[in-house]
Design an enzyme around this catalytic site. Structure first.
Site, PDB file in Angstrom:
ATOM      1  CD  GLN A  32      -0.942  -1.119   3.608  1.00  0.00           C
ATOM      2  OE1 GLN A  32      -2.296  -1.093   3.375  1.00  0.00           O
ATOM      3  NE2 GLN A  32      -0.689  -1.230   4.544  1.00  0.00           N
ATOM      4  CG  HIS A  63      -8.049   3.394  18.245  1.00  0.00           C
ATOM      5  ND1 HIS A  63      -7.358   4.701  17.939  1.00  0.00           N
ATOM      6  CD2 HIS A  63      -7.899   2.674  17.228  1.00  0.00           C
ATOM      7  CE1 HIS A  63      -6.796   4.627  16.599  1.00  0.00           C
ATOM      8  NE2 HIS A  63      -6.920   3.296  16.204  1.00  0.00           N
ATOM      9  CG  ASP A 157      -8.449  -0.935  13.403  1.00  0.00           C
ATOM     10  OD1 ASP A 157      -9.019  -0.394  12.573  1.00  0.00           O
ATOM     11  OD2 ASP A 157      -7.457  -0.335  14.184  1.00  0.00           O
ATOM     12  CG  ASP A 160     -12.914   2.247   3.501  1.00  0.00           C
ATOM     13  OD1 ASP A 160     -13.647   1.935   4.544  1.00  0.00           O
ATOM     14  OD2 ASP A 160     -12.031   3.093   3.814  1.00  0.00           O
TER      15      ASP A 160
END
Length: 288
Positions: A32, A63, A157, A160
């Site tokens: 990424q 969080h 967590d 997208d």
């Protein structure tokens, strides 16, 4: 000389932009494109592939809600699995629960952890040095399919559902998580901004309902996740976890002895109350 602007690319035709006071780090990894920059309003901002992941100023909302809601609702958590969360914010909040004995975090990209520790140190706040934390650099999807460990709470967590994060929204990933849950366990996942990403909510609702006895969503408003409330998906085979009264939640929270900035027992209970447009999306009675 004009000020540099960074514009988020999550949606077509709508978005948000940030002034970039200084770029602290920018690098394209094998997985990424990672960027960390300074903004006068939100402090340090981390973006992956053109999408805001976290900021110094408002990270505590996300969080705290993704961590404390399932842990307090369960009431007897000893083992936690975190999928993703390389910035360390979830790990920090999990570590604040002294009663938890073991934490495994599976993050696909070591460079995300390294850069967050260096440039966003308040996110992890030393949590990566906690002796209860076991950090595994691996694919979260593969981990839940193959591990022989089991957990009381699993927190996904993820980014997208595009690129590396896409598999973390599939029925096979959720089934793998179910396989790793102890009896009475709880799975929670980030599920995007519900108004803008209604299809993701609908897809998760359908997949959860086929796997778990109890599935739902809860929410929080996080300023830099623009477009409405942030949705968190919830799944368990123990419906009672989601039906606690405020008094019980307050008793457990006080026993934990944690000082929060967003989460409260009242918000815990209220967060499961959803707007009608979202309830309709979950039930499939409308289309976005």
């Amino acid at each position: 000389m004009s000020e540099r602007q960074w514009t988020e690319t999550l949606y077509t035709g709508y978005g948000q932009s940030f002034s970039v006071d200084s770029v602290l780090f920018e690098h394209k990894t094998d997985h990424q494109h990672l960027m960390i920059f300074e903004n006068q309003v939100f402090g340090r901002v981390m973006a992956l592939d053109g999408v805001v992941q976290t900021t110094e100023r408002d990270e505590f909302i996300y969080h705290e809600m993704l961590t404390h809601v399932p842990i307090i609702a369960h009431g007897a958590v000893k083992r936690v699995l975190i999928i993703g969360g390389g910035d360390g914010g979830i790990l920090r909040e999990v570590c604040r629960h002294a009663s938890i004995e073991h934490i495994t975090q599976v993050e696909i990209d070591q460079s995300v952890i390294d850069m967050a520790i260096k440039y966003l140190p308040s996110h992890s706040a030393g949590a990566y040095n906690d002796i209860r934390a076991n950090i595994v650099i691996s694919d979260g999807f593969d981990f839940v399919q193959t591990t022989d460990q089991t957990f009381d709470v699993i927190i996904s967590d993820s980014t997208d559902p595009h690129g590396p994060g896409e598999v973390l929204f599939t029925k096979d990933f959720y089934a793998g998580c179910q396989r790793c849950l102890n009896p009475g366990g709880i799975l929670v996942t980030q599920n995007g901004v519900a108004f803008m990403q209604t299809d993701e909510v609908r897809n998760t609702a359908q997949r959860f309902s086929r796997l778990f006895k109890d599935s739902h969503f809860y929410s929080a408003a996080v300023p830099t996740y623009v477009g409405g409330i942030m949705a968190f998906a919830w799944a368990s085979d123990t419906p009672a976890h989601r039906q606690l009264d405020v008094a019980t939640v307050r008793q457990r929270w006080q026993a934990a002895g944690i000082k929060s900035r967003y989460y409260t027992p009242d918000i815990h209970v209220a967060s499961f109350a959803l707007p009608e447009y979202l309830m309709q999306a979950i039930s499939g009675t409308i289309h976005s």
